[in-house]
Write an enzyme that holds these catalytic residues in place. Structure first.
Site, short mmCIF file in Angstrom:
data_model
loop_
_atom_site.label_atom_id
_atom_site.label_comp_id
_atom_site.label_asym_id
_atom_site.label_seq_id
_atom_site.Cartn_x
_atom_site.Cartn_y
_atom_site.Cartn_z
N LYS A 101 -3.95 -2.28 10.16
CA LYS A 101 -4.33 -2.32 8.75
C LYS A 101 -4.56 -3.73 8.21
CE LYS A 101 -3.24 2.09 7.57
NZ LYS A 101 -4.10 2.98 6.77
N ASP A 131 -9.02 0.31 2.36
CA ASP A 131 -8.00 -0.09 3.33
C ASP A 131 -8.52 0.23 4.73
OD1 ASP A 131 -5.66 -0.68 4.69
OD2 ASP A 131 -4.69 1.22 4.17
N GLU A 179 -9.77 12.26 8.62
CA GLU A 179 -9.59 13.60 8.06
C GLU A 179 -10.90 14.41 8.14
OE1 GLU A 179 -7.22 13.53 4.14
OE2 GLU A 179 -7.81 11.47 4.49
N THR A 218 -8.92 -5.83 3.98
CA THR A 218 -8.83 -4.90 2.86
C THR A 218 -9.85 -5.39 1.86
OG1 THR A 218 -6.44 -4.68 3.24
CG2 THR A 218 -7.28 -3.89 1.11
N HIS A 232 -3.73 13.89 1.73
CA HIS A 232 -4.00 12.95 2.82
C HIS A 232 -2.81 12.90 3.78
CE1 HIS A 232 -5.27 9.29 4.92
NE2 HIS A 232 -4.10 8.75 4.64
N GLU A 244 -9.38 4.26 -1.64
CA GLU A 244 -8.17 4.05 -2.45
C GLU A 244 -8.52 3.39 -3.78
OE1 GLU A 244 -4.78 2.34 -0.54
OE2 GLU A 244 -5.34 3.04 1.46
N GLU A 265 -10.44 3.79 4.19
CA GLU A 265 -9.56 4.61 3.36
C GLU A 265 -9.98 4.41 1.91
OE1 GLU A 265 -5.41 3.94 4.35
OE2 GLU A 265 -5.57 5.39 5.99
N GLN A 267 -3.37 2.17 15.30
CA GLN A 267 -2.32 2.77 14.46
C GLN A 267 -1.51 3.81 15.23
OE1 GLN A 267 -3.96 4.61 10.94
NE2 GLN A 267 -1.98 5.05 10.02
N ARG A 279 -7.63 3.45 13.73
CA ARG A 279 -6.76 4.61 14.00
C ARG A 279 -6.16 4.59 15.39
NH1 ARG A 279 -5.73 5.77 8.97
NH2 ARG A 279 -7.60 6.31 7.78
N ASP A 314 0.84 -1.19 0.00
CA ASP A 314 0.00 0.00 0.00
C ASP A 314 0.88 1.25 0.00
OD1 ASP A 314 -2.40 1.36 -0.09
OD2 ASP A 314 -2.74 1.29 2.07
#
Ligand code: MN
Length: 440
Positions: free
Chosen positions: A262, A242, A382, A266, A143, A210, A208, A249, A246, A136
């Protein structure tokens, strides 16, 4: 890079009438690939190509004898339960099959493929390839800057970002196809103000937005792929979620980057849009004058001419309450891959500059595609500024991060004047509650 040819002609229509519906994701100019079978059967999985609301069954085409030459060779390679063999043949084979299908499906052609069509509504899909390795990337500077500011307010963008297409090696075993049910992960988190971590279900589960890139022919170990040859090693692109925890993470990511935050899931879309189908939507690749020029292995005149691609992507959320009332998902954001700081070709060239070998069916994620404006953010972390500003949905519900039962749906499409709009279909996934017992 693929050139425009007769298959891109926006005036072409198909005798499969649903393909001619304005705004349909799968007109004759698209012809994306997937692996499917009839729903609720134990039929063999096999490759198919979307046309309107139907699927051209490639295994059936081979048996029926409708194809010849390289198109037949390509269809044969796509007749199994994964598209790796087709991907390994290179863009010429998929292109020959695309041309043959385009001609056979056009208005006015003999309808010999009519017996090879399966309605998409009656099909189920598998992962389109056996994915050996998954990497990834982190190609959206918007971002990277917004998320960086949350984790490191004093230094949002690390000094290497504008030199290195940053990525990490992900995990292929937990990649699923659209419709995946994602169990809320449990892991180590450090509660605010605490001195020691606890083990708990993630309270900050995120998506996410993507794109995925499926590798075509690989490279031998030790042999880098040059920038101008890079797209000959790419089969096509899909949508990719993805899923990210958080809170896990934030505690685990230093110094080696993402790990358990992560790798629990996926999700990819079933349809892979080929690089050839994307040819009408190419744009020049550039970067602000104030930024460093890429190093020579990541730069070339041809690359600057058309390495960017305007692929629009959007994310939507359907809560359990919305589902119960039969309400459509609420759109959360929209952006475009044209804003990416690094291109697909640069991802491939950088990945192999050290001699690392890519293999057919390997998957590269682009990283979250966030645009310059905050409303174009491709993740909740975000959009909610780290969970500090909840989103209010159209029905009045609020979200900071995902709740159990939430369904996340991404869609993607390309459109511009003078070209036929094409789409990626959708990828969706639903959050399941954490395991009751937790780890022992
Ligand atoms: Mn990601």
């Amino acid at each position: 890079m693929s050139e425009l040819n007769e298959t891109h002609d926006p005036e072409l229509s198909s005798w499969v009438s649903s393909a001619n519906t304005p705004g349909h994701d799968f007109p004759l100019q698209n012809l994306p690939f997937a692996v499917f079978r009839r729903k609720g059967t134990d039929e063999a999985w096999r490759g198919g190509v979307a046309i309107g609301d139907d699927i051209v069954d490639l295994a059936a085409c081979v048996v029926a004898g409708h194809l010849k030459g390289m198109a037949l060779e390509a269809a044969r390679a796509a007749s199994g339960d994964a598209l790796n063999a087709l991907m390994a043949l290179g863009p010429g084979a998929a292109s020959a099959l695309r041309l043959a299908l385009s001609r056979a499906l056009r208005t006015g052609a003999d309808r010999v493929l009519a017996d090879c069509l399966v309605p998409q509504a009656g099909a189920e899909f598998a992962l389109p390839a056996r994915i050996g390795d998954y990497t990834d990337f982190y190609t959206s500077v918007h971002h990277a800057t917004r998320v960086g500011a949350l984790f490191r307010p004093d230094a949002p963008l690390l000094p290497n970002y504008k030199w290195v297409p940053i990525g990490y090696h992900g995990r292929s075993s937990s990649i699923g196809v659209s419709g995946q049910a994602v169990r809320r992960p449990t892991g180590q988190v450090l509660p605010a103000g605490a001195q020691a971590p606890v083990v708990a279900p993630s309270a900050r589960l995120d998506y996410e937005l993507e794109l995925g890139v499926f590798v075509g022919p690989g490279n031998a170990l030790g042999e880098p792929i040059g920038l101008d040859e890079a797209e000959a090693h790419v089969f096509g692109m899909c949508l990719l979620n993805d899923w990210s925890a958080r809170d896990v993470q934030g505690w685990e990511y230093q110094p080696l980057g993402p790990f358990l935050a992560k790798n629990f899931a996926t999700t990819v879309s079933p349809w892979i849009v080929t690089m050839e189908a994307l040819a009408p939507f190419r744009l020049p690749w550039s970067r602000p004058d104030t930024d460093p020029e890429p190093l020579p292995y990541l730069d070339s005149p041809a690359h600057r001419t058309r390495a960017a691609i305007d692929i629009r992507v959007s994310a939507a959320l359907q809560t359990p309450a919305m589902r119960a009332r039969g309400e459509a998902p609420a759109r959360l954001s929209e952006s475009s891959f044209r804003h990416a700081y690094w291109s697909v070709a640069q991802m491939v060239a950088h990945h192999t500059v050290n001699g690392c070998n890519l293999q057919p069916g390997d998957l590269l994620g682009t990283g979250t595609q966030s645009g310059p404006d905050e409303t174009e953010s491709g993740s909740l972390v975000e959009l909610t500024r780290g969970g500090r500003q909840p989103l209010t949905l159209p029905d009045g519900e609020q979200r900071t991060f995902l709740e159990d039962g939430d369904q996340v749906t991404f869609s993607g499409w390309c459109e511009r004047p003078g070209a036929r709009r094409i789409g990626f279909g959708r990828v969706d996934g639903t959050v399941l509650p954490a395991r009751q017992a937790g780890p022992r």
